[in-house]
Design a protein around this motif. Structure first.
Motif, PDB file in Angstrom:
ATOM      1  N   ILE A 168       2.983   3.884 -42.920  1.00  0.00           N
ATOM      2  CA  ILE A 168       3.875   3.301 -43.299  1.00  0.00           C
ATOM      3  C   ILE A 168       3.751   1.631 -43.133  1.00  0.00           C
ATOM      4  N   GLU A 169       3.495   1.204 -44.272  1.00  0.00           N
ATOM      5  CA  GLU A 169       3.294  -0.434 -44.163  1.00  0.00           C
ATOM      6  C   GLU A 169       4.472  -1.149 -43.871  1.00  0.00           C
ATOM      7  N   PHE A 170       4.540  -2.158 -42.830  1.00  0.00           N
ATOM      8  CA  PHE A 170       5.762  -2.782 -42.804  1.00  0.00           C
ATOM      9  C   PHE A 170       5.276  -4.048 -41.941  1.00  0.00           C
ATOM     10  N   ASP A 171       5.886  -5.156 -42.178  1.00  0.00           N
ATOM     11  CA  ASP A 171       5.458  -6.450 -41.602  1.00  0.00           C
ATOM     12  C   ASP A 171       5.974  -6.930 -40.156  1.00  0.00           C
ATOM     13  N   ASN A 172       5.139  -7.142 -39.503  1.00  0.00           N
ATOM     14  CA  ASN A 172       5.573  -7.433 -37.934  1.00  0.00           C
ATOM     15  C   ASN A 172       4.623  -8.448 -37.495  1.00  0.00           C
ATOM     16  N   ASP A 173       4.945  -9.207 -36.611  1.00  0.00           N
ATOM     17  CA  ASP A 173       4.091 -10.054 -35.921  1.00  0.00           C
ATOM     18  C   ASP A 173       4.220 -10.227 -34.280  1.00  0.00           C
ATOM     19  N   CYS A 174       5.129 -11.350 -33.941  1.00  0.00           N
ATOM     20  CA  CYS A 174       5.532 -11.511 -32.609  1.00  0.00           C
ATOM     21  C   CYS A 174       5.918 -10.285 -31.745  1.00  0.00           C
ATOM     22  N   ARG A 175       6.841  -9.656 -32.389  1.00  0.00           N
ATOM     23  CA  ARG A 175       7.540  -8.443 -31.858  1.00  0.00           C
ATOM     24  C   ARG A 175       8.440  -8.989 -30.521  1.00  0.00           C
ATOM     25  N   GLU A 176       8.848 -10.388 -30.868  1.00  0.00           N
ATOM     26  CA  GLU A 176       9.916 -10.715 -29.727  1.00  0.00           C
ATOM     27  C   GLU A 176      10.959 -11.600 -30.710  1.00  0.00           C
TER      28      GLU A 176
END
Lengths: 637, 257
Positions: free
Chosen positions: B59-67
């Motif tokens: 499943i493609e989902f955007d995310n980066d910093c996770r904070e």
């Protein structure tokens, strides 16, 4: 080869001024004839793109995220240093310079750091003018707080979101230039190759992450502001997409990589809670202003923290370092936490955590004051851990955070490849073996707003740059190489995902190249990394297609680079037979367990030259000359 | 983390869509042994690892910093943008908010101005275009006066900071029945209208940013307050009131049209 940092001569205070005068200028009317590529839109890349465009250059800017506003500079919490001396507590350019040299354990260039301290004041002015809502005193003046490694209050902040506000400032300036067409912005692009023509950096090949297409872009100079390599540890405070790829591609093309073993392990992060963990969250170092670090005096004490009486607590930082106490620099705080936990005094489920206790501060100042200062951090902690830090101490443990090492640059921020400039965390230049808190934001913006825009002009004005476009054979070759690499990653069809292999690399790096290092462990790491690299190229699994959005493929490319870079980090650590700042080789320590430098043999920058896949890189040295500070044993007692 | 970890089993229904012009649908996944210490995105990582190893597309989902600060992540979880947590992004949501046996429906932001890229990923470049239309102070690097030259009352700085906290995630748009970006626009307009540095261009900014918002295909505000309810930074709709005042003022009194 002995490297020359090209720091100008003359008195320290006059070097930058003199250099700016000596740099050739590009006529304002001519600037529009030159194209500059900037990769990365964090504080360094965003500010550089905007400023170059303001000067009149045509800028092409690239970022990996969906918007230039999301670069990981945004996550910096605590603040930005500047030698304004607004609190009248004895700060000065020279003191900021000295603290930074000392904090870096005397392993950075004097000339660069002094310049950084000089422009620090302009940065604050610039950001205020952009509408950055810094914290203010009741009288309307800018507020300051103190930070690790300094005894003056020189840190400017916007709640716990300083990085966000400074980045949005740079992003707003960048947006303004995008609107007037001076910056062409390319989002969701990942740099895959640096293109050299006649030995000069003249362009890049990027992968469009939406449709997988390879795109080539030509320019007169290339600026990399692509951040650090902290994710080589897999678990770190970095964002998921932070990677060493762009820097590593430049390294493969001939840019030297300097001091890769200098990696900062930040002392105040939320500890790991399971195998599934994807990142470690930083709790701003500013918390150490009011929080007291302690562990139980008895090994394996499983009582709740509030049940442990004062007399059975060991406030080890305050006891060991009475003058700096909880505000010792990051490397010292991290190492001491590890030491306590390794000795069996750690707390929490895993025993790898120490307490950061606010009970005294809340009693002294009241909950409201603490909430005002740290409210968002406390909420963040409560949300992640499920504990309320107003009621019970936080648990913290060190985690990989920042890379002091990076591509080697001279005083002009130019790498060993002509026309390739490196800014911010991606270069190695200013923090030596350890970075002080609130100095990363300062360096990123210094490079982008006030240094590169001058020095790149000197390069362009003084260099013959024949016109060229992406039809040139060098671009075709580079694109073909990238295509072959993508196809290779897709075709392995093994059974381990990039994440899985990355996690294993991270464990190797953390165990053998982390806070405490020794030759045996580092050598073992080299072997383990090589084996894992073989495993990667035989057993990698990339699902999906390379023709549309495929995060697994992006990760695979990044892990491939980390698997080579990890070895370079270990090789550099092995070669540095001393301890300094963040690089702590257990064989070199004082009787009190502090890092023991060897200034006679290691007062230099180690810069590595790529010699082909799987081959030992070649070592080059830039001697560090200290004319203004006396090298001393760092003491925070 | 002093609470003991437990594991739960859940049923996930996730929006899967190959690309912008392709028809999408909800796919169901049974997910077992999820630690309640996991974040929501870590749970999706586990699902994706499993899908990949079994030869399926993750499943493609955007995310980066996770904070919770970069603004990259976001999905509608059980009907709420960023899910059931208050004042947090999807990456800050932890599985301890869910019960064993729960069914969780995950969908992308839905708005005309946010075309779907793939699965849960949408194109939010419209928000960048709105900022480009005027979300800045026109000041070049160099030549700024001393930072303390213009005092800014603390309460003004605080209000500006409240607005400036926007992370540009687009949850406000996803939650709004009109898919309006008014909260987003108002946050930037307010921050800069409050501060002395932003005042010279305040009128122009309000007009151009709102015009751009309309051009991008966002709707208008009808005071539903859904945006405020889901905003991970809890940005108040009083900013929209301020934007409306700025807009009216600019419309009546400004030279700039």
């Amino acid at each position: 080869m002995q490297l020359d940092g090209k720091v100008p001569g003359g008195p320290l205070e006059a070097k930058w001024d003199r250099h700016r005068f000596e740099l050739k200028l590009v006529n304002p009317a001519n600037k529009r004839k030159f194209n500059i590529i900037v990769v990365g839109t964090g504080l360094a890349g965003g500010s550089a793109s905007a400023t170059l465009a303001e000067l009149g250059y045509n800028v092409q800017t690239f970022c990996i995220q969906d918007s230039p506003r999301r670069a990981h500079s945004i996550a910096a919490q605590g603040g930005i240093n500047a030698s304004k001396n607004y609190p009248n507590d004895g700060d000065s350019i020279r003191r900021l310079f000295y603290d930074t040299v000392k904090g870096g354990d005397f392993r950075a260039r004097e000339g660069n750091i002094y310049r950084l301290a000089q422009v620090s004041e302009n940065i604050i002015d610039q950001c205020v003018a952009q509408g950055v809502p810094f914290a203010r005193e009741y009288g309307g003046q800018l507020a300051n707080r103190s930070f690790g490694g300094a005894q003056v209050s020189r840190t400017f902040y916007a709640r716990g979101q300083t990085g966000q506000q400074l980045l949005l400032g740079a992003y707003s300036s960048l947006s303004r230039q995008i609107a007037v067409g001076k910056v062409k912005m390319y989002t969701r692009r990942e740099m895959q190759e640096l293109v050299l023509v006649n030995g000069q950096a003249r362009g890049i090949v990027v992968r469009n992450l939406i449709n997988g297409e390879l795109e080539s872009y030509a320019a007169d100079a290339v600026v990399l502001a692509t951040g650090g390599y902290g994710n080589v540890f897999y678990l770190s405070t970095n964002a998921a997409s932070c990677n060493v790829g762009a820097a590593f591609k430049a390294y493969r093309k001939g840019a030297f990589f300097a001091n890769p073993c200098y990696t900062q392990i930040h002392p105040t992060c939320i500890p790991q809670s399971g195998h599934f963990q994807s990142k470690l969250t930083l709790m701003s170092e500013s918390l150490r202003n009011d929080g007291r670090v302690w562990v139980p005096k008895n090994k394996g004490d499983k009582r709740k923290p509030n049940e442990i009486p004062e007399s059975e607590r060991n406030y080890y930082l305050e006891i060991k370092y009475p003058s700096f106490g909880n505000l010792v620099p990051r490397d010292v705080a991290s190492r001491n936490a590890k030491e306590q936990c390794d000795a069996g005094y750690g707390v929490g489920e895993t025993g790898y955590a120490v307490y950061l206790d606010f009970a005294d501060a809340i009693r002294r100042d009241g909950k409201d004051v603490i909430q005002k200062k740290y409210g968002n951090l406390f909420d963040m902690y409560a949300n992640i851990s499920g504990d309320d830090p107003y009621q019970t101490p936080m648990m913290i443990y060190p985690a990989s955070h920042y890379a002091m090492g990076g591509l080697w640059v001279d005083y002009n921020l130019m790498s060993t490849i002509p026309g390739l400039f490196i800014l911010g965390e991606a270069n190695f230049s200013d923090h030596g073996a350890n970075r002080l808190g609130a100095s990363a934001l300062m360096q990123g913006l210094a490079d982008g707003y006030f240094i590169l825009p001058y020095t790149i002009g000197g390069y362009i004005a003084g260099t013959s740059l024949p016109r060229l476009n992406t039809d040139h054979a060098a671009f075709k070759e580079a694109a073909a190489d990238v295509k072959a690499n993508v196809e290779r990653l897709m075709s392995i069809k093994g059974n381990r995902t990039a994440d899985d292999l990355h996690r294993e690399l991270g464990e190797i790096m953390w165990n053998y190249c982390g806070m405490g290092r020794n030759e045996e462990g580092l050598s073992k790491a080299v072997t383990l990394i090589r084996n894992l690299r073989d495993e990667f190229w035989q057993n990698l699994l990339v699902p999906g297609s390379d023709q549309d959005y495929n995060l697994s493929l992006q990760k695979a490319g990044r892990v491939a680079d980390f698997l080579e870079f990890g070895e370079l980090l270990a090789v550099d650590a092995l070669a540095r037979k001393e301890s300094c700042g963040s690089h702590f080789n257990e064989a070199y320590q004082t009787e009190e367990g502090e890092a023991l430098r060897d200034d006679e043999n290691f007062c230099h920058v180690s810069a590595w030259e790529y010699k082909g896949f799987g081959n030992e890189p070649e070592f080059h040295k830039e001697p560090l000359v200290f004319e203004n500070v006396k090298l001393t044993q760092r003491s925070y007692k | 983390m002093t609470q003991d970890a437990k594991t739960i089993n859940i049923t996930l229904k996730v929006w899967r869509q190959k690309g912008p012009g392709v028809k999408g649908k909800l796919e169901t996944y049974q997910v077992n042994n999820i630690s309640t210490h996991m974040s929501f995105l870590e749970m999706l990582d586990v699902v994706n690892e499993d899908l990949a190893v079994n030869g399926k597309e993750p499943i493609e989902f955007d995310n980066d910093c996770r904070e919770g600060i970069c603004g990259m992540c976001g999905a509608v979880v059980n009907g709420a943008a960023h899910g059931p947590g208050k004042g947090m992004t999807l990456c800050q949501l932890h599985m301890r908010k869910f019960q064993n046996g729960d069914t969780i429906v995950v969908e992308p932001w839905r708005a005309r101005a946010f075309p779907i890229v793939k699965d849960l990923i949408v194109d939010r470049s419209a928000l960048d275009r709105i900022i480009q239309a005027g979300g800045y102070v026109s000041i070049n690097a160099g030549g700024a006066p001393d930072g303390n030259a213009v005092p800014i009352p603390q309460e003004i700085a605080e209000k500006a900071m409240d607005a400036a906290a926007c992370i540009g995630c687009g949850a406000c748009v996803a939650a709004c029945p009109n898919a309006s970006a008014m909260l987003f626009v108002s946050a930037k307009v307010s921050q800069l209208a409050l501060l002395p540095q932003g005042k010279p261009e305040a009128a122009k900014r309000a007009l151009t940013m709102l015009r751009q918002m309309d051009d991008c295909g966002f709707g208008n505000c009808s005071n539903e307050r859904e945006c405020e309810a889901v905003c991970p930074k809890e940005i108040s709709i009083t900013n929209i009131a301020r934007l409306n005042r700025e807009y009216l003022k600019a419309g009546f009194f400004s030279e700039f049209k």
